[in-house]
Design an enzyme around this catalytic site. Structure first.
Site, short mmCIF file in Angstrom:
data_model
loop_
_atom_site.label_atom_id
_atom_site.label_comp_id
_atom_site.label_asym_id
_atom_site.label_seq_id
_atom_site.Cartn_x
_atom_site.Cartn_y
_atom_site.Cartn_z
N HIS A 138 0.83 -1.22 0.00
CA HIS A 138 0.00 0.00 0.00
C HIS A 138 0.86 1.26 0.00
O HIS A 138 1.94 1.29 0.58
CB HIS A 138 -1.02 0.01 1.14
CG HIS A 138 -0.46 0.11 2.53
ND1 HIS A 138 -0.23 1.32 3.14
CD2 HIS A 138 -0.09 -0.83 3.43
CE1 HIS A 138 0.24 1.10 4.38
NE2 HIS A 138 0.35 -0.19 4.57
N ASP B 66 6.10 2.07 6.75
CA ASP B 66 4.85 1.34 6.55
C ASP B 66 4.01 2.12 5.54
O ASP B 66 3.41 3.12 5.90
CB ASP B 66 4.13 1.22 7.90
CG ASP B 66 2.73 0.67 7.80
OD1 ASP B 66 2.39 0.14 6.74
OD2 ASP B 66 1.99 0.79 8.79
N GLU C 80 -5.11 1.80 2.70
CA GLU C 80 -5.02 0.64 3.59
C GLU C 80 -5.28 1.05 5.03
O GLU C 80 -5.97 0.37 5.77
CB GLU C 80 -3.63 0.00 3.47
CG GLU C 80 -3.50 -1.37 4.11
CD GLU C 80 -3.04 -1.35 5.57
OE1 GLU C 80 -3.07 -2.42 6.21
OE2 GLU C 80 -2.66 -0.28 6.10
N GLU C 81 -4.73 2.20 5.40
CA GLU C 81 -4.73 2.62 6.81
C GLU C 81 -6.12 3.01 7.31
O GLU C 81 -6.32 3.17 8.50
CB GLU C 81 -3.76 3.79 7.02
CG GLU C 81 -2.29 3.49 6.68
CD GLU C 81 -1.63 2.50 7.64
OE1 GLU C 81 -2.31 2.05 8.59
OE2 GLU C 81 -0.45 2.19 7.43
N HIS D 39 3.59 3.81 12.73
CA HIS D 39 2.57 4.87 12.83
C HIS D 39 3.01 6.04 13.69
O HIS D 39 2.19 6.70 14.31
CB HIS D 39 1.24 4.31 13.38
CG HIS D 39 0.55 3.39 12.42
ND1 HIS D 39 -0.78 3.09 12.49
CD2 HIS D 39 1.03 2.70 11.35
CE1 HIS D 39 -1.10 2.25 11.52
NE2 HIS D 39 -0.01 1.99 10.81
#
Lengths: 338, 359
Positions: free
Chosen positions: A60, A170, A198-199, A309
């Site tokens: 992603h 990420d 995605e998140e 994150h």
């Protein structure tokens, strides 16, 4: 370097354009077909020696960040987080906002002005604000508008002997790996899929899988690595420098046993460092892909990433290399799985 | 051992004020570790003075001889910053730490730092990740004892390069925001240092001897200024520090950024100097605000005032948002007002009568 460029680009969920352009520019010459759908997913087809099977590998493009949700009368910006962000990691950090990358800071009043009980509590996200130095609301509106996205303002850098620190590892690590692997000669037609959103709920991958309708899919991710003080060994999830992390299950997917086993064994056989993701937590695009259409055989392999994150994550170059090598084995070894 | 710089070197930094502020803000010297930066600061002053000297506590004492040398005026700001210190290294190379000066632990998670070990080493402050926290922990801030620094280095390498007691500074630098708002890691009180440097640049010889004390260890108890004021023994002193600026989360004890320099009044301040500062600000149309402080100003002015037989002291402050975080922010207009007022005061001091400070 591609990974550096990808991590330094801003692509908060719903606003992945900058990342997509870098990938498109880098990989277009290796693709036989390029599709960019209405949501912004980028799909590159690499024709293989045979079209008997359709293979999918995905990652992603989006990252967690913020969206500007208000401008107060004094010109400070209100914001909401996009994706899961622990409020604790955003205080006293820098962000950049919108297309012009307006510099902003998330401040907190001086320690001198706080009480002990105040300091023991984490401020609510709704009590925090971004300061761009605007004089008032009208002045702020010259630089920022509602709905502008804000990303952490962190520079990619090498850290220690073989690690990197950056925001958005990420899943730019996954993007980078796919960009490298598309150069390979492959046995079957293979779709390299760079998904959006995605998140915020595995949204892009859903429609990608619907379109591609692959026989098999592998998700290349970056996942929690909590091998840090305060965590017990069984809580580590993954360990840094221990290689590619193969998922057995997470909150979104139970990986077909033969697939995860094949990935693990293949890594071991080929001297690629490998570990199982050892705690059921989080989820990734596999959750959406495996339930698409009439069901798709899907697994995931991840780069262990500390402080996921947050404005600054750490990953090991060796682990990224291990994930890449394992993905290469997957792309060339499809006949052993299906 | 006291240290005297022998050769005069010309300050090679950019003439641009913003660059000077940036250079100072990005220097790394927490309280007690100013030896890392005091020679650099002395060099910055050298083109604009007759001598610089570094005393036993690391203070930089800058001297510009007067035409008459009939009195001594001292300007003062502190060079130390708040920060962290290494307190342990675990078997996996994670580094634990304590705070030096007032650090709100809430700014630390995911903060980038530099450990000043055998060489400078970059690191990131980490803590137990959110998914491992038990219910009820989520809204509690992480304690400093539960955080560690991750360097990405092996334990052996960390132990080779880092020792307990090494200083640690925050790595972040920000730069200019909109409307002349400058944000940086350490404007408390390098902004004051920059202001005094600028005053020395602008002021040529005056009748009085002009001194500056760029002091150490303010953040841990006004220690450096106590001894520099002793050795300079000035007839009057002006400390330049920061005060709080208004932010959405606080308007108490604070001034709107961009509305001028802040003149403090109260028992710490000699009333006649304060009056003179107000008078001069009116004369030259320099914007000011007034802060009333009933006791300890929490600045070096508090220490300087009771040095030797007493020093008539004043305090000018630059309003600063988010003090003691890594995004300290000031408005350059307030900085300029502080510089102008100090410059005018120093220049007009030739006209002050011999006994103007007597009650």
């Amino acid at each position: 370097m591609l990974l550096e460029k990808l991590c330094n680009a801003d692509g908060v969920s719903g606003n992945e354009k900058e990342v997509r352009e870098i990938i498109k520019e880098y990989a277009k010459d290796y693709a036989d077909e390029i599709i960019c759908d209405t949501m912004g997913n980028l799909m590159l087809k690499k024709c293989g020696k045979s079209s008997k099977k359709t293979v999918m590998i995905s990652c992603h493009m989006d990252e967690v960040g913020f969206i500007i949700s208000g401008i107060n009368k004094d010109g400070y910006l209100e914001f909401q987080s996009v994706g899961g962000i622990d409020t604790r990691v955003i205080i006293s950090k820098k962000v950049r906002i919108g297309k012009d990358k307006v510099k902003g800071i998330i401040g907190l009043k001086a320690i001198h002005l706080t009480t002990k009980s105040e300091r023991e509590k984490v401020p609510k996200e709704s009590d925090l604000f971004i300061d761009i130095g605007a004089k008032d609301a009208d002045d702020a509106r010259k630089y920022v508008k509602l709905g502008d996205y804000a990303a952490f303002d962190t520079e990619y850098e090498k850290l220690g002997e073989s690690s990197i620190k950056a925001k958005a590892i990420d899943d730019r690590a996954g993007c980078c790996i796919l960009c490298e692997l598309i150069k390979e000669e492959l046995p079957y037609d293979t779709w390299f899929c760079f998904c959006v959103q995605e998140e915020v709920g595995l949204r892009g991958a859903q429609i990608v899988a619907n379109r591609i309708n692959p026989d098999i899919a592998l998700v290349v991710e970056s996942t929690t690595c909590s091998d840090v003080p305060g965590a017990k060994e069984h809580e580590y999830v993954t360990r840094m420098n221990y290689g590619a992390a193969v998922s057995i299950m997470d909150r979104s997917t139970i990986v077909p046993k033969d697939f995860s086993q094949w990935l693990y064994n293949t890594a071991e056989k080929n001297g690629i460092k490998v570990q199982y993701k050892s705690l059921v937590s989080g989820g990734n695009d596999a959750g959406a892909i495996h339930k698409s259409l009439a069901g798709i055989k899907t697994a995931s392999v991840s780069v262990p990433c500390r402080y996921l994150h947050s404005p600054v994550s750490i990953a090991s170059e060796k682990d990224i290399e291990a994930v890449k090598e394992l993905c290469r084995k997957y792309l060339t070894g499809i006949d052993e799985i299906i | 051992m006291s240290y005297k710089l022998k050769t005069k070197t010309v300050f090679t930094g950019d003439d641009n004020l913003e660059k000077i502020i940036e250079e100072l803000s990005n220097m790394r010297g927490i309280s007690g570790f100013e030896y890392r930066i005091n020679e650099k600061i002395a060099k910055m002053f050298e083109p604009y003075c007759d001598s610089t000297q570094i005393d036993n506590l690391g203070n930089v004492i800058v001297y510009k001889k007067g035409k008459k040398s009939n009195k001594k005026i001292m300007l003062e700001a502190h060079m130390d910053e708040i920060g962290l210190m290494v307190s342990g290294i675990d078997e996996n190379g994670f580094i634990s730490f304590v705070n030096i000066g007032g650090v709100d632990s809430r700014i630390l998670p995911s903060c980038e730092v530099i450990i000043h070990g055998k060489k400078d080493i970059k690191g990131v402050i980490g803590a137990k990740p959110p998914h491992l926290q038990s219910a009820g922990e989520a809204d509690k801030s992480v304690k400093i004892k539960d955080m560690t620094i991750d360097t990405g280095l092996s334990a052996e390498k960390v132990k080779e390069l880092v020792s307990v007691g090494d200083s640690v500074t925050m790595a972040q630098s920000v730069g200019m925001l909109k409307n002349n708002n400058y944000s940086g890691k350490t404007l408390d009180d390098r902004a004051g240092v920059a202001a005094i440097l600028e005053v020395f640049r602008r002021v040529d010889k005056i009748d009085a001897d002009l001194y500056a004390s760029i002091s150490t260890q303010e953040e841990v108890g006004l220690r450096g200024a106590k001894v520099s004021a002793f050795s300079v023994n000035p007839d009057m002193a002006i400390a330049i520090d920061v005060c709080h600026a208004v932010t959405p989360d606080n308007s108490k004890e604070a001034f709107e950024a961009g509305t001028g320099t802040v003149i403090t009044i109260g028992p710490n301040i000699h009333p006649k100097i304060a009056d003179k500062l107000f008078e001069i600000s009116k004369k030259y149309d320099i914007k000011t605000n007034t802060e009333v402080e009933s006791g300890n100003t929490g600045t070096d002015a508090w220490a300087i005032q009771i040095t030797k037989t007493g020093v008539p002291t004043a305090l000018l402050s630059i309003p600063l948002k988010y003090m003691h975080t890594c995004v300290e922010t000031m408005n350059l207009k307030d900085f300029e007002a502080t510089v102008s007022l100090t410059e005018r005061f120093v220049k007009e001091s030739d006209e002050f009568s011999e006994d103007w400070l007597c009650y």
